[in-house]
Design a protein around this motif. Structure first.
Motif, mmCIF file in Angstrom:
data_model
loop_
_atom_site.group_PDB
_atom_site.id
_atom_site.type_symbol
_atom_site.label_atom_id
_atom_site.label_comp_id
_atom_site.label_asym_id
_atom_site.label_seq_id
_atom_site.Cartn_x
_atom_site.Cartn_y
_atom_site.Cartn_z
ATOM 1 N N MET A 118 -7.268 -1.077 1.910
ATOM 2 C CA MET A 118 -6.033 -0.188 1.479
ATOM 3 C C MET A 118 -4.882 -1.251 1.690
ATOM 4 O O MET A 118 -4.687 -1.739 2.567
ATOM 5 N N LYS A 119 -4.043 -0.929 0.442
ATOM 6 C CA LYS A 119 -2.743 -1.871 0.503
ATOM 7 C C LYS A 119 -1.587 -0.945 0.856
ATOM 8 O O LYS A 119 -1.518 0.246 0.423
ATOM 9 N N ARG A 120 -0.637 -1.413 1.469
ATOM 10 C CA ARG A 120 0.694 -0.866 1.879
ATOM 11 C C ARG A 120 1.643 -1.950 1.599
ATOM 12 O O ARG A 120 1.629 -3.083 1.799
ATOM 13 N N SER A 121 3.000 -1.382 1.151
ATOM 14 C CA SER A 121 3.860 -2.100 0.813
ATOM 15 C C SER A 121 5.182 -2.016 2.002
ATOM 16 O O SER A 121 5.213 -0.808 2.357
ATOM 17 N N PHE A 122 5.737 -3.311 2.256
ATOM 18 C CA PHE A 122 6.913 -3.196 3.281
ATOM 19 C C PHE A 122 7.847 -4.129 2.573
ATOM 20 O O PHE A 122 7.674 -5.203 1.914
ATOM 21 N N THR A 146 6.902 -6.870 0.303
ATOM 22 C CA THR A 146 5.405 -7.684 0.424
ATOM 23 C C THR A 146 4.352 -6.517 0.641
ATOM 24 O O THR A 146 4.767 -5.359 1.184
ATOM 25 N N SER A 147 3.138 -6.749 0.021
ATOM 26 C CA SER A 147 1.918 -5.908 0.165
ATOM 27 C C SER A 147 0.894 -6.459 1.168
ATOM 28 O O SER A 147 0.806 -7.543 1.136
ATOM 29 N N ILE A 148 0.443 -5.670 1.969
ATOM 30 C CA ILE A 148 -0.519 -6.163 3.119
ATOM 31 C C ILE A 148 -1.761 -5.107 2.676
ATOM 32 O O ILE A 148 -1.659 -4.036 2.748
#
Length: 66
Positions: free
Chosen positions: A1-5, A12-14
């Motif tokens: 699952m990707k999240r952006s910050f 950036t996406s993690i």
């Protein structure tokens, strides 16, 4: 699952597994921080280790779970 910050002014996406996100959310809550604030803190502290951010977050989450 990707999240952006937004870290250090950059977006950036993690990508982490859901279990790691849950552990990080719990750690942030216990510290009275948002998830983004916790990730910012961990990102700032990883300069010494030179680990990728996703690895830093996984190791932190594992240590939190004990």
């Amino acid at each position: 699952m990707k999240r952006s910050f937004r870290l250090a002014g950059h977006r950036t996406s993690i990508a982490l597994e859901a279990e790691f996100w849950r552990a990080l959310e719990g750690a942030a809550e216990r510290r009275g921080k948002t998830l983004a604030e916790l990730i910012e803190d961990l990102d700032a502290g990883r300069a010494e280790t030179a680990l990728p951010l996703a690895s830093t977050l996984r190791v932190f989450a594992l240590n939190e779970r004990g």
